[in-house]
Design an enzyme around this catalytic site. Structure first.
Site, PDB file in Angstrom:
ATOM      1  N   HIS A 125       0.858  -1.190   0.000  1.00 48.60           N
ATOM      2  CA  HIS A 125       0.000   0.000   0.000  1.00 48.60           C
ATOM      3  C   HIS A 125       0.887   1.230   0.000  1.00 48.60           C
ATOM      4  O   HIS A 125       1.940   1.262   0.638  1.00 48.60           O
ATOM      5  CB  HIS A 125      -0.991  -0.010   1.174  1.00 48.60           C
ATOM      6  CG  HIS A 125      -0.438   0.332   2.519  1.00 48.60           C
ATOM      7  ND1 HIS A 125      -0.313   1.626   2.987  1.00 48.60           N
ATOM      8  CD2 HIS A 125       0.017  -0.472   3.512  1.00 48.60           C
ATOM      9  CE1 HIS A 125       0.163   1.604   4.211  1.00 48.60           C
ATOM     10  NE2 HIS A 125       0.391   0.358   4.550  1.00 48.60           N
ATOM     11  N   ASP A 137       5.857   2.829   7.005  1.00 47.33           N
ATOM     12  CA  ASP A 137       4.481   2.375   6.773  1.00 47.33           C
ATOM     13  C   ASP A 137       3.778   3.265   5.770  1.00 47.33           C
ATOM     14  O   ASP A 137       3.096   4.224   6.157  1.00 47.33           O
ATOM     15  CB  ASP A 137       3.699   2.338   8.090  1.00 47.33           C
ATOM     16  CG  ASP A 137       2.289   1.819   7.889  1.00 47.33           C
ATOM     17  OD1 ASP A 137       1.447   2.115   8.755  1.00 47.33           O
ATOM     18  OD2 ASP A 137       2.026   1.159   6.863  1.00 47.33           O
ATOM     19  N   GLU A 171      -5.275   1.906   2.188  1.00 44.61           N
ATOM     20  CA  GLU A 171      -5.140   0.726   3.063  1.00 44.61           C
ATOM     21  C   GLU A 171      -5.416   1.125   4.492  1.00 44.61           C
ATOM     22  O   GLU A 171      -6.025   0.393   5.265  1.00 44.61           O
ATOM     23  CB  GLU A 171      -3.731   0.139   2.938  1.00 44.61           C
ATOM     24  CG  GLU A 171      -3.512  -1.152   3.713  1.00 44.61           C
ATOM     25  CD  GLU A 171      -3.048  -0.966   5.149  1.00 44.61           C
ATOM     26  OE1 GLU A 171      -2.719   0.197   5.526  1.00 44.61           O
ATOM     27  OE2 GLU A 171      -3.025  -1.944   5.902  1.00 44.61           O
ATOM     28  N   GLU A 172      -4.971   2.312   4.868  1.00 45.41           N
ATOM     29  CA  GLU A 172      -5.110   2.749   6.269  1.00 45.41           C
ATOM     30  C   GLU A 172      -6.566   2.994   6.655  1.00 45.41           C
ATOM     31  O   GLU A 172      -6.878   3.099   7.830  1.00 45.41           O
ATOM     32  CB  GLU A 172      -4.278   4.019   6.498  1.00 45.41           C
ATOM     33  CG  GLU A 172      -2.799   3.854   6.245  1.00 45.41           C
ATOM     34  CD  GLU A 172      -2.076   2.980   7.262  1.00 45.41           C
ATOM     35  OE1 GLU A 172      -2.753   2.402   8.144  1.00 45.41           O
ATOM     36  OE2 GLU A 172      -0.848   2.851   7.176  1.00 45.41           O
ATOM     37  N   ASP A 200       4.254  -4.811   3.643  1.00 46.87           N
ATOM     38  CA  ASP A 200       3.741  -3.666   4.391  1.00 46.87           C
ATOM     39  C   ASP A 200       4.569  -3.550   5.672  1.00 46.87           C
ATOM     40  O   ASP A 200       4.472  -4.391   6.561  1.00 46.87           O
ATOM     41  CB  ASP A 200       2.261  -3.895   4.723  1.00 46.87           C
ATOM     42  CG  ASP A 200       1.636  -2.701   5.449  1.00 46.87           C
ATOM     43  OD1 ASP A 200       0.443  -2.769   5.759  1.00 46.87           O
ATOM     44  OD2 ASP A 200       2.356  -1.713   5.725  1.00 46.87           O
ATOM     45  N   HIS A 287       2.523   4.994  12.670  1.00 47.20           N
ATOM     46  CA  HIS A 287       1.383   5.922  12.540  1.00 47.20           C
ATOM     47  C   HIS A 287       1.643   7.250  13.240  1.00 47.20           C
ATOM     48  O   HIS A 287       0.714   7.908  13.730  1.00 47.20           O
ATOM     49  CB  HIS A 287       0.098   5.275  13.054  1.00 47.20           C
ATOM     50  CG  HIS A 287      -0.444   4.255  12.119  1.00 47.20           C
ATOM     51  ND1 HIS A 287      -1.646   3.599  12.286  1.00 47.20           N
ATOM     52  CD2 HIS A 287       0.068   3.734  10.972  1.00 47.20           C
ATOM     53  CE1 HIS A 287      -1.852   2.741  11.302  1.00 47.20           C
ATOM     54  NE2 HIS A 287      -0.808   2.795  10.488  1.00 47.20           N
TER      55      HIS A 287
HETATM   56  N1  DTR Z   1      -2.051  -2.664   9.311  1.00 46.38           N
HETATM   57  C1  DTR Z   1      -0.719  -2.238   8.861  1.00 46.38           C
HETATM   58  C2  DTR Z   1       0.349  -2.557   9.887  1.00 46.38           C
HETATM   59  C3  DTR Z   1       0.304  -3.972  10.316  1.00 46.38           C
HETATM   60  C4  DTR Z   1      -0.108  -4.414  11.528  1.00 46.38           C
HETATM   61  N2  DTR Z   1      -0.019  -5.795  11.569  1.00 46.38           N
HETATM   62  C5  DTR Z   1       0.460  -6.224  10.369  1.00 46.38           C
HETATM   63  C6  DTR Z   1       0.724  -7.504   9.906  1.00 46.38           C
HETATM   64  C7  DTR Z   1       1.171  -7.655   8.610  1.00 46.38           C
HETATM   65  C8  DTR Z   1       1.375  -6.540   7.803  1.00 46.38           C
HETATM   66  C9  DTR Z   1       1.115  -5.223   8.279  1.00 46.38           C
HETATM   67  C10 DTR Z   1       0.654  -5.097   9.569  1.00 46.38           C
HETATM   68  C11 DTR Z   1      -0.752  -0.769   8.594  1.00 46.38           C
HETATM   69  O1  DTR Z   1      -0.903  -0.006   9.549  1.00 46.38           O
HETATM   70  O2  DTR Z   1      -0.616  -0.399   7.418  1.00 46.38           O
HETATM   71 ZN    ZN Z   2      -0.406   1.793   8.804  1.00 45.40          ZN
HETATM   72 ZN    ZN Z   3       0.952  -0.390   6.367  1.00 47.67          ZN
END
Ligand code: DTR
Ligand code: ZN
Ligand code: ZN
Ligand code: CA
Length: 438
Positions: A125, A137, A171-172, A200, A287
């Protein structure tokens, strides 16, 4: 109205025996051992990956400090990536969608050539949260995937599979872009996917080396790469389903990926094997506004960038081992709420010679409103149980997944069963269908 199970099985068995059976599920990935003439994967230059991160940082700085969905910084990011790929000979498509009242963008890039019926896709993403530049991220995944795609072009690669790359928007906001992409893929197009690789957060400043434990062939490929470096890995557990691979997994496409950790804390044992600081988050700037180009561990980013190339070069050339005969039961079987005995859906297998393979594949489709209640087992004709699901997933709905089990000690012919037991009160469902492929 489907064929009755017995007529369907007879038809399938006849076709299977005649070798005419065509799998309808997504094309399977062959095990790495069946790689045909794969050239040596290149080193992905860390300096090139970091140059992309510098560009993404500049874009964020020039656009209110972020690259979030609906903001100018995101569109500038997608334009940057697209321009690089257009110049390198990719066929790019900008897919638009609307989320939270703003236009979102997915970028899809196809490398010309390869088997159009066997697509290997890699993605990341590209959006950040609004609070920062989102360099780890997920500039890290986006830049590494971009540089690997450019390496494919530099090599003039001619893989067996068709290579596709994707950069997802929003994605967020809840995997919005990748869900939109998958939901708008016709079923026939989904069936062409050999696999989707997700990246990611792959440069976390206090990194762990986590491998997604989804498709066994993809998982093993990444493990082989890290074994070659002498770097131990762990199964990614910081949030199954929390990134764009979940969109693909939910429609039965084999998935895998790498992750260096987010807000979870590195343990002392992990610090011993990986270095870094125990008792500290893998990414303290997750974040946050401090997720800048200073928030990257170069070793982790370098290793993971090279891992992407290793996976694409190996999986991209693996000639798919044609699946063996497949048998399916599509009859619905109600799963009574706890406390109740387990229920099962039987499949009578016949006409298969010898034992089941070590890569016996079970496709499960269970409709349920709380999959954390369920224990799901494959029962071999001799009564041996192979666990397929053991109460993971919490309140999530439905189990739609492929599991590969080593049933090589079992004679293939006989009555196999999918056994399901609901072990926690409330929430009910039913076995929708299941399939066993030898
Ligand atoms: N959700 C993603 C960060 C994240 C948290 N747990 C995982 C596991 C596998 C990949 C990513 C992530 C984000 O904040 O974009
Ligand atoms: Zn994120
Ligand atoms: Zn991410
Ligand atoms: Ca490298």
């Amino acid at each position: 109205m489907s064929l009755s199970v017995s007529r369907r099985l007879a038809a399938v068995t006849a076709l299977a025996v005649a070798g005419l059976f065509a799998a309808t599920a997504p094309a399977a990935l062959a095990s790495p051992t069946s790689v045909a003439a794969a050239p040596t994967p290149p080193d992905i230059p860390l300096a090139n990956v970091k140059a992309h991160l510098t560009q993404l940082q500049s874009i964020a700085t020039a656009n209110g400090g972020n690259r979030a969905h609906g903001r100018a910084g995101y569109k500038a990011s997608i334009d940057y990536v697209k321009a690089k790929l257009d110049a390198a000979g990719f066929t790019t498509t900008l897919q638009t969608f609307t989320s939270s009242g703003a236009t979102g963008y997915n970028l899809i890039a196809d490398w010309p050539g390869g088997d159009p019926n066997s697509v290997l896709m890699s993605g990341a993403h590209l959006d950040s949260v609004t609070s920062g530049a989102g360099i780890n991220d997920n500039g890290s995944g986006s830049a590494a995937v971009l540089e690997t795609a450019l390496a494919v072009s530099r090599a003039g690669l001619t893989p067996t599979k068709h290579l596709r790359f994707g950069w997802w928007g929003a994605e967020e906001l809840g995997l919005v872009g990748s869900k939109y992409y998958v939901n708008n893929l016709p079923t026939a197009e989904r069936a062409k996917f050999a696999g989707y690789l997700n990246f990611d957060m792959i440069g976390s400043p206090n990194p762990g080396y986590f491998v997604y434990d989804d498709d066994p062939t993809i998982e093993q490929t990444f493990k082989n790469y890290y074994a070659g470096l002498g770097v131990p890995t762990e199964i990614e557990t910081e949030g199954d389903g929390r990134s764009d691979h979940a969109s693909f997994k939910n429609v039965g496409i084999p998935v895998g990926g790498l992750f260096t950790g987010a807000s979870n804390t590195k343990t002392a044992a992990q610090a011993t094997k990986w270095g870094g600081t125990s008792g500290q988050a893998f990414d303290r700037c997750y974040h946050s506004s401090c997720d800048t180009t200073a928030n990257i561990n170069d070793t982790a980013l370098d290793r993971n960038s090279d891992a992407i190339a290793y996976a694409i070069w190996n999986l991209g050339f693996a000639t798919p081992v044609p699946p063996g005969p497949s048998f399916e039961n599509t009859a619905d079987v109600t799963i009574p709420d706890s406390p109740a005995a387990a229920v099962n859906s039987p499949i009578t297998v016949s006409g298969v010679t010898g034992n089941a393979p070590a890569t016996t594949k079970v496709d499960v489709n269970i409709v349920h409103t709380y999959i954390g209640d369920l224990v799901v087992d494959l029962v071999a004709p001799d009564g041996t149980l192979y666990n397929l699901h053991n109460r993971t997933g919490g309140s999530a709905d439905n189990i739609v997944k492929s599991v590969t089990v080593n049933a090589s000690s079992e004679v293939a012919n006989g009555v196999w069963k999918l056994q399901v037991k609901d072990v926690a009160a409330q929430d009910v469902g039913y076995i929708n269908s299941w399939k066993i492929t030898f």
